[in-house]
Scaffold this motif. Structure first.
Motif: not given
Length: 285
Positions: A129-142
């Motif tokens: 889910e984190m990877l998909l958010r990053k690919v889509r340019g959406e905010p995420y928290t590691t």
């Protein structure tokens, strides 16, 4: 500095304060070191709840973050209101004995301690889910922030080692037997120098490692395993290197903070340059 801290603590003790709040220091390095010093000593000497605040990039943050609760503030005093609110909230929770949550939730700088908790969703799903958010340019928290380190360019190679003066430096905590200068086994606050003028070897009955991050028995059997004086002397006699600097430099790298190590390197470097040293053999563990 120490005298000023003692005066402040005397005032705190006189008024029987239960909470000490120092700062916030924001990005001011020397102010941050002062805040950290007051806060740490107040907790250790008086046993009171002590909190400070500073920006995560303040040099003092790295020095004190594992030993104190540091409210994470903005870089400048423009964030004063938010910084004070976080500091007050932390102090009140600590004085009441309420367990603190994660740094991101409570607003303090991570202390390096691991807190185990049960997650509702397994790690593979969270990672995807984190990877998909990053690919889509959406905010995420590691869940595991990667430390940020300064890149240090490599020094140019020596043109002629046969004419060079070489110094031996180690972060392996090598000291005379008995550790007369009290070098710390971890979180080193100083570096030391010892004479090797006219010396070809390091007898184990005279030298030892006080490093606290590994089993030092092998080094204490043969100190050359962390400071290769014997081989360096051979290279000197063979003309591979010009000469050895008559002193070696030692500190402990175990659990050391980067700003302190950077200061050590700068101080050693100035001395070695002034002494005409051309290169350093740095041995670590």
């Amino acid at each position: 500095k120490q005298g000023a801290i003692d005066e402040i603590l005397d005032l705190v003790a006189e008024h029987r304060s239960e909470i000490v709040i120092a700062g916030p220091a924001f990005s001011a390095g020397r102010y941050g070191l002062a805040c950290g010093g007051v806060t740490l000593r107040a907790r250790e000497r008086l046993g009171v709840i002590a909190v400070t605040g500073m920006h995560v990039d303040n040099a003092a943050t790295e020095v004190y973050r594992t030993r104190l609760h540091i409210a994470s503030t903005q870089r400048t005093a423009a964030g004063m209101a938010d910084g004070l609110a976080i500091m007050a909230r932390l102090a009140l929770k600590l004085v009441s004995g309420t367990a603190l949550g994660a740094p991101a939730d409570e607003g303090y700088v991570p202390t390096g301690r691991r807190i185990f908790e049960m997650a509702e969703r397994p790690a593979p799903l969270r990672a995807v889910e984190m990877l998909l958010r990053k690919v889509r340019g959406e905010p995420y928290t590691t869940e595991w922030p990667v430390p940020r380190y300064h890149r240090v360019p490599a020094a140019p190679p020596l043109q002629d080692t046969a004419k060079a003066t070489i110094a031996l430096v180690t972060t392996g905590g090598l000291v005379p037997h008995g550790n007369p200068d009290r070098l710390e086994s971890g979180f080193a606050t100083k570096w030391l120098r010892y004479s090797i003028a006219g010396v070809d070897s390091l007898p184990p009955e005279r030298w030892q490692s006080v490093h606290g991050g590994f089993n030092t028995s092998r080094i204490n059997e043969d100190p050359h395993r962390v400071l290769p004086l014997d081989v360096a002397r051979e290279l000197e006699r063979e003309g591979v290197i010009g000469r050895l600097h008559p002193e070696f430099y030692s500190t402990t790298g175990n659990t050391s903070v980067i700003p302190t190590m950077r200061r050590f390197a700068q101080e050693m470097g100035r001395e070695l340059r002034a002494a005409g040293v051309d290169g350093v053999i740095l041995t670590s563990t």
